[in-house]
Write a protein that holds these residues in place. Sequence first.
Motif, PDB file in Angstrom:
ATOM      1  N   TYR A  11      25.439 -46.535 -43.768  1.00 36.85           N
ATOM      2  CA  TYR A  11      24.646 -45.900 -44.880  1.00 36.85           C
ATOM      3  C   TYR A  11      25.198 -44.353 -44.977  1.00 36.85           C
ATOM      4  O   TYR A  11      24.950 -43.567 -44.530  1.00 36.85           O
ATOM      5  N   PRO A  12      26.731 -44.652 -45.773  1.00 37.39           N
ATOM      6  CA  PRO A  12      27.747 -43.355 -45.822  1.00 37.39           C
ATOM      7  C   PRO A  12      26.995 -42.289 -46.503  1.00 37.39           C
ATOM      8  O   PRO A  12      27.402 -41.118 -46.214  1.00 37.39           O
ATOM      9  N   ILE A  13      26.117 -42.574 -47.419  1.00 35.66           N
ATOM     10  CA  ILE A  13      25.347 -41.627 -48.065  1.00 35.66           C
ATOM     11  C   ILE A  13      23.925 -41.507 -47.634  1.00 35.66           C
ATOM     12  O   ILE A  13      23.176 -40.651 -48.352  1.00 35.66           O
ATOM     13  N   GLY A  14      23.346 -41.946 -46.655  1.00 37.59           N
ATOM     14  CA  GLY A  14      21.928 -42.017 -46.402  1.00 37.59           C
ATOM     15  C   GLY A  14      21.432 -42.916 -47.196  1.00 37.59           C
ATOM     16  O   GLY A  14      21.812 -43.774 -47.790  1.00 37.59           O
ATOM     17  N   ASP A  15      19.871 -43.204 -46.575  1.00 41.87           N
ATOM     18  CA  ASP A  15      19.004 -44.105 -47.345  1.00 41.87           C
ATOM     19  C   ASP A  15      18.629 -43.465 -48.534  1.00 41.87           C
ATOM     20  O   ASP A  15      18.542 -42.437 -48.809  1.00 41.87           O
ATOM     21  N   PHE A  16      18.213 -44.478 -49.516  1.00 36.93           N
ATOM     22  CA  PHE A  16      17.464 -43.983 -50.727  1.00 36.93           C
ATOM     23  C   PHE A  16      16.089 -43.737 -50.580  1.00 36.93           C
ATOM     24  O   PHE A  16      15.452 -44.573 -49.665  1.00 36.93           O
ATOM     25  N   ALA A  17      15.480 -42.659 -50.979  1.00 34.08           N
ATOM     26  CA  ALA A  17      14.139 -42.266 -50.913  1.00 34.08           C
ATOM     27  C   ALA A  17      13.270 -43.054 -51.679  1.00 34.08           C
ATOM     28  O   ALA A  17      12.909 -42.628 -52.871  1.00 34.08           O
ATOM     29  N   TYR A  18      13.038 -44.371 -51.349  1.00 41.82           N
ATOM     30  CA  TYR A  18      12.067 -45.162 -52.347  1.00 41.82           C
ATOM     31  C   TYR A  18      10.658 -44.384 -52.540  1.00 41.82           C
ATOM     32  O   TYR A  18      10.032 -43.720 -51.696  1.00 41.82           O
ATOM     33  N   GLY A  19      10.185 -44.578 -53.776  1.00 44.15           N
ATOM     34  CA  GLY A  19       8.983 -43.776 -54.193  1.00 44.15           C
ATOM     35  C   GLY A  19       9.176 -42.425 -54.763  1.00 44.15           C
ATOM     36  O   GLY A  19       8.310 -41.609 -54.979  1.00 44.15           O
ATOM     37  N   SER A  20      10.338 -42.089 -54.936  1.00 42.11           N
ATOM     38  CA  SER A  20      10.682 -40.664 -55.396  1.00 42.11           C
ATOM     39  C   SER A  20      10.362 -40.923 -57.098  1.00 42.11           C
ATOM     40  O   SER A  20      10.486 -41.677 -57.582  1.00 42.11           O
ATOM     41  N   ILE A  21      10.092 -39.529 -57.228  1.00 37.71           N
ATOM     42  CA  ILE A  21       9.726 -39.358 -58.651  1.00 37.71           C
ATOM     43  C   ILE A  21      11.052 -38.542 -59.175  1.00 37.71           C
ATOM     44  O   ILE A  21      11.314 -37.807 -58.529  1.00 37.71           O
ATOM     45  N   PHE A  22      11.441 -38.907 -60.369  1.00 40.14           N
ATOM     46  CA  PHE A  22      12.729 -38.203 -61.028  1.00 40.14           C
ATOM     47  C   PHE A  22      12.446 -37.722 -62.124  1.00 40.14           C
ATOM     48  O   PHE A  22      11.584 -38.342 -63.041  1.00 40.14           O
ATOM     49  N   THR A  23      12.745 -36.363 -62.517  1.00 37.16           N
ATOM     50  CA  THR A  23      12.672 -35.691 -63.694  1.00 37.16           C
ATOM     51  C   THR A  23      13.819 -36.256 -64.742  1.00 37.16           C
ATOM     52  O   THR A  23      14.494 -37.029 -64.322  1.00 37.16           O
ATOM     53  N   THR A  24      13.509 -35.984 -65.747  1.00 41.01           N
ATOM     54  CA  THR A  24      14.144 -36.351 -67.081  1.00 41.01           C
ATOM     55  C   THR A  24      15.546 -36.070 -67.089  1.00 41.01           C
ATOM     56  O   THR A  24      16.652 -36.786 -66.758  1.00 41.01           O
ATOM     57  N   GLU A  25      15.851 -34.743 -66.493  1.00 45.65           N
ATOM     58  CA  GLU A  25      17.099 -34.196 -65.987  1.00 45.65           C
ATOM     59  C   GLU A  25      17.883 -35.036 -64.905  1.00 45.65           C
ATOM     60  O   GLU A  25      19.177 -35.440 -64.923  1.00 45.65           O
ATOM     61  N   GLN A  26      17.048 -35.330 -63.955  1.00 42.55           N
ATOM     62  CA  GLN A  26      17.522 -36.307 -62.713  1.00 42.55           C
ATOM     63  C   GLN A  26      18.062 -37.650 -63.524  1.00 42.55           C
ATOM     64  O   GLN A  26      19.068 -38.174 -62.949  1.00 42.55           O
ATOM     65  N   ASN A  27      17.179 -38.050 -64.236  1.00 42.06           N
ATOM     66  CA  ASN A  27      17.433 -39.450 -64.608  1.00 42.06           C
ATOM     67  C   ASN A  27      18.840 -39.361 -65.502  1.00 42.06           C
ATOM     68  O   ASN A  27      19.517 -40.412 -65.329  1.00 42.06           O
ATOM     69  N   HIS A  28      19.273 -38.483 -66.216  1.00 45.46           N
ATOM     70  CA  HIS A  28      20.331 -38.054 -67.194  1.00 45.46           C
ATOM     71  C   HIS A  28      21.702 -38.182 -66.013  1.00 45.46           C
ATOM     72  O   HIS A  28      22.584 -38.620 -66.477  1.00 45.46           O
TER      73      HIS A  28
END
Length: 180
Positions: A11-28
């Motif tokens: 996991y060279p960049i760490g685990d993914f945080a499942y269940g996270s809520i992403f903003t429109t800006e983060q999606n972009h």
Amino acid sequence: MQEQDLYNLRYPIGDFAYGSIFTTEQNHEHIAIIAGMPRKLTELVGRWDDERLDTPYRPDGWTVRQVVHHVVDSHINAYVRVKLALTENNPTISPYEEGDWAKLADYTLDVAPSLVILSNLHLRWVTVLKSLTEDQRQRTYFHPGSQRSFPISEVIGIYAWHGEHHYQHINQLAVRNGWV
């Protein structure tokens, strides 16, 4: 090798945080990462010989060749799942056994065909992702293995992470071996 070292190789960049809520800006931002991933991966491994391609990125891990083919298979599945979520009401997707797929004959091929597929796939996928409204990004599919529904917004984050996760497997191997 120590347990923490193996974890960092896996996991060279760490685990993914499942269940996270992403903003429109983060999606972009995540869509931009997905868009750039094929070029970045091709620049890294596109001219590598068989010896490098057949090197595992970690002890008991896949070879670079298998990782590249896996990224394509995984992202093809993700693209189809997104399209299903956009056109059906919370469809149940079909999981696949990625470890078994990595043992199939096409995983012995040169990486060039997969890099071409990845580039063209991401062109189509990013076109769809960029067109989505906020309501569309909240559409879901049901994953029977996880026993939960995934909104497209989270899926975008997962696959931005997934591409970078595997890119770093290969990149860090290249750094350790003095290939870059």
